[in-house]
Design an enzyme around this catalytic site. Structure first.
Site, PDB file in Angstrom:
ATOM      1  CE  LYS A 154      -3.978  -2.104   0.193  1.00 39.34           C
ATOM      2  NZ  LYS A 154      -5.022  -1.953  -0.848  1.00 39.34           N
ATOM      3  CG  HIS A 188     -10.390  -6.025  -5.354  1.00 39.28           C
ATOM      4  ND1 HIS A 188     -11.561  -6.073  -4.618  1.00 39.28           N
ATOM      5  CD2 HIS A 188      -9.441  -5.538  -4.525  1.00 39.28           C
ATOM      6  CE1 HIS A 188     -11.328  -5.636  -3.397  1.00 39.28           C
ATOM      7  NE2 HIS A 188     -10.049  -5.299  -3.312  1.00 39.28           N
TER       8      HIS A 188
END
Length: 371
Positions: free
Chosen positions: A174, A305
């Site tokens: 991230k 995803h």
């Protein structure tokens, strides 16, 4: 076969280490508001959405499933999935109040349950029902070690463990923190720890504006990053097109796109390179397949995803020719009767009938069950 009843449920599973953060969200639990669809044959299909475990909105989703869509399903043959999807998707009353919000998430959960039912009735795993091959392998990349609230030491340690002990050859980090320089330092530290043979993906979760995204992409290229995911606001097709023109770093996105038409616009604009549809954001497997076919026609790879965090996307990746790589996050692993399994960085092929969406009996008996 005929549908006899819809039974809603809400599961809330704790995330890793009691809490994770990306650039825009911090959560302690992952939500799975969903439905069990029962048939007169005795088969039961399970489908669910993926949320940040907010009980009021989770209840809105399951209420929409049972009260909004339920009357349209009762008595129908669940094997007629695509026709049922058309009936529900284009229902004028429900479409009037939402085309990509709660009604869309509710339809996604129903569609997943119907495909689970169809595969169970056929006695086949979903991937085989969809024409997949047991010879196809799907590589896993792990997202669960790259959170922004991890210290640099924990970040590097987790990534090393995933590669050296668990066999992953791809991890995701991230980015989108308070300072771009800190993001770059974290990527640099992981690259130095893992060497050149492991792929690193980065994900900004829509945090940056265009100038920041251009600068970040320019600097991330130095660390052989595979892609930058969701660099800017999710619906900004023009901004992503301009970013794609300014950098050699591929753009991945799609988890926050709710309709196949949105994917069409991004793909035609050249604003995405790795397409990331999610069955729990799109209206289920039926719309996911539309997106995957569209991406494949443009020679773009599909890397879903995994908002479901179960086996479902694994079945789809085995069956669809555009898919060879799939995200892995284990938060619902202990809640599923047939959890997704990874060995040496590869998903194991499911063999049980269905879509792998059936919760355990213990999970369905939790305090968050909706009667």
């Amino acid at each position: 076969m005929h549908i006899t009843k819809l039974q809603p449920f809400i599961l809330h599973a704790p995330v890793t280490r009691g809490g994770i953060s990306d650039s825009t969200h911090s959560i302690t639990h992952w939500g799975a508001p969903g439905v069990a669809i029962h048939c007169d044959s005795g088969h039961v299909g399970y489908g669910f959405s993926g949320t940040h475990a907010h009980l009021p909105t989770d209840r809105m989703i399951v209420d929409c499933i049972t009260d909004g869509f339920g009357p349209l399903l009762t008595g129908r043959d669940p094997r007629e999935v695509r026709d049922l999807w058309q009936t529900l998707y284009y229902n004028p009353q429900l479409r009037w109040v939402g085309r990509s919000g709660i009604t869309h998430l509710a339809l996604g959960a129903i569609d997943i349950a119907l495909w689970d039912l169809k595969a169970k009735a056929a006695g086949e795993p979903l991937w085989r029902l969809l024409g997949g091959s047991s010879q196809k392998s799907v590589e896993a990349y792990n997202t669960d070690g790259g959170w922004l609230n991890w210290s640099l030491q924990d970040l590097v340690g987790d990534c090393r463990r995933m590669v050296e002990q668990e066999g992953y050859r791809a991890v995701k980090l991230k980015v989108g923190g308070k300072r771009l320089g800190d993001d770059i330092k974290r990527v640099e530290a992981v690259r130095n720890a893992l060497g050149d043979d492991v792929r690193i993906m980065t994900d900004a979760n829509g945090r940056w504006n265009l100038p920041t995204a251009i600068e970040a992409s320019r600097r991330l290229v130095d660390y052989d990053v595979t892609w930058i995911e969701e660099p800017m606001q999710f619906d900004d097709c023009e901004g992503h097109r301009r970013l794609a023109e300014s950098t050699s770093l591929p753009i991945a996105m799609g988890e926050q796109l709710y309709m196949a038409m949105q994917f069409r616009d991004f793909i035609q604009a050249g604003a995405v390179h790795y397409v990331q549809p999610d069955i729990v954001r799109l209206a289920g497997i039926t719309e996911w397949w539309q997106v995957a076919d569209l991406a494949h026609s443009y020679a773009l790879p599909v890397v879903p995803h995994v908002g479901d965090m179960a086996q479902t996307h694994q079945h789809l990746c085995i069956a669809h020719p555009a898919c060879h790589l799939l995200e892995y996050i284990p938060w619902l692993r202990d809640w599923m009767k047939y959890p997704a399994q990874v060995e040496c960085g590869q998903f194991l092929t499911p063999e049980d009938p269905g879509a792998g969406t059936e919760p355990t009996a213990e999970a369905l008996d939790t305090i968050n069950k909706v009667s």
